[in-house]
Design an enzyme around this catalytic site. Structure first.
Site, PDB file in Angstrom:
ATOM      1  N   SER A  22       0.802  -1.224   0.000  1.00 36.11           N
ATOM      2  CA  SER A  22       0.000   0.000   0.000  1.00 36.11           C
ATOM      3  C   SER A  22       0.836   1.276   0.000  1.00 36.11           C
ATOM      4  CB  SER A  22      -0.949   0.016   1.207  1.00 36.11           C
ATOM      5  OG  SER A  22      -0.243   0.271   2.396  1.00 36.11           O
ATOM      6  N   LYS A  71       0.450   4.696   6.899  1.00 39.30           N
ATOM      7  CA  LYS A  71      -0.209   5.461   5.835  1.00 39.30           C
ATOM      8  C   LYS A  71       0.248   6.917   5.895  1.00 39.30           C
ATOM      9  CE  LYS A  71      -3.126   2.291   4.194  1.00 39.30           C
ATOM     10  NZ  LYS A  71      -2.452   1.164   4.831  1.00 39.30           N
TER      11      LYS A  71
END
EC number: 3.4.21.88
Length: 207
Positions: free
Chosen positions: A129, A166
């Site tokens: 990701s 993230k």
């Protein structure tokens, strides 16, 4: 005033120090006596002698009882602190969030300039990701412990007891945890969600 000649190191000691630095740079942890013995083609006793001299002169620090217990404390060219030990505390998902147990599983040596004055920990990532931020599956990321972060920081966030890495996006009242992979969607943090910032990513090592 000149440098004390007792602190000077011999070519063989310099060779040993350079090999330890090279090994740490490549793998993130120091070599064992056995590995250095094989590299140089010398006995374990000779390696121990070189290490003892480097410890005595302040170029190495040794943690007794550990096979990989060496830390480079200074370099003869710069006389500056080079590396510090950072604890590895588990695995964080870089795809689907998973719970990260903060159990210390080892240590990694990191450049002091990366760590700075803060307290850091390291985590292995899983998933793709964050590939566009240069964080790949299996990378060891270095995280500075801090409870707050700014818009645009790459963070380790604990969302409802699940940890993930993230990029933090803050837009007025909107908070999102954004992946660096165009195939994946941001995680929008709802008002009822429990979000806690564990730290900011300040570096990575590819082991």
């Amino acid at each position: 005033m000149g440098r004390n000649r007792e602190d000077d190191i011999t070519p063989l000691q310099q060779e040993t120090l350079d090999e330890i630095c090279r090994y740490v740079s490549a793998k993130g942890y120091p070599p064992t006596v056995k590995e250095m013995s094989e590299t140089f083609g010398i006995s374990h006793a000779s390696v121990h002698d070189r290490i003892n001299q480097l410890v005595r002169k302040g170029y190495l620090k040794r943690e007794e009882g550990k096979a990989r217990g060496l830390t480079v404390t200074k370099h003869p060219q710069t006389n500056a602190v080079a590396l510090v030990a950072v604890p590895i505390v588990g695995t964080v998902a870089a795809g689907h969030p998973i719970f990260a147990h903060e159990n210390i599983t080892g240590e990694v040596l990191v450049e002091a300039s990366v760590v700075g004055s803060g307290k850091c920990f390291a985590l292995y990532t899983q998933g793709d990701s964050m590939i566009d931020a240069g964080i790949n599956d299996g990378d060891l990321i270095i995280v500075r412990r801090q409870p707050i972060a700014e818009d645009g920081d790459i963070v380790i966030a604990l969302l409802d007891d699940e940890a993930t890495v993230k990029r933090l996006k803050i837009d007025n009242e909107l908070i999102e945890l954004v992946p660096e992979n165009p195939r994946l969607k941001p995680i929008r943090v709802k008002p009822e969600d429990e979000l806690r910032i564990l730290g900011k990513v300040v570096g990575r090592k590819r082991i």
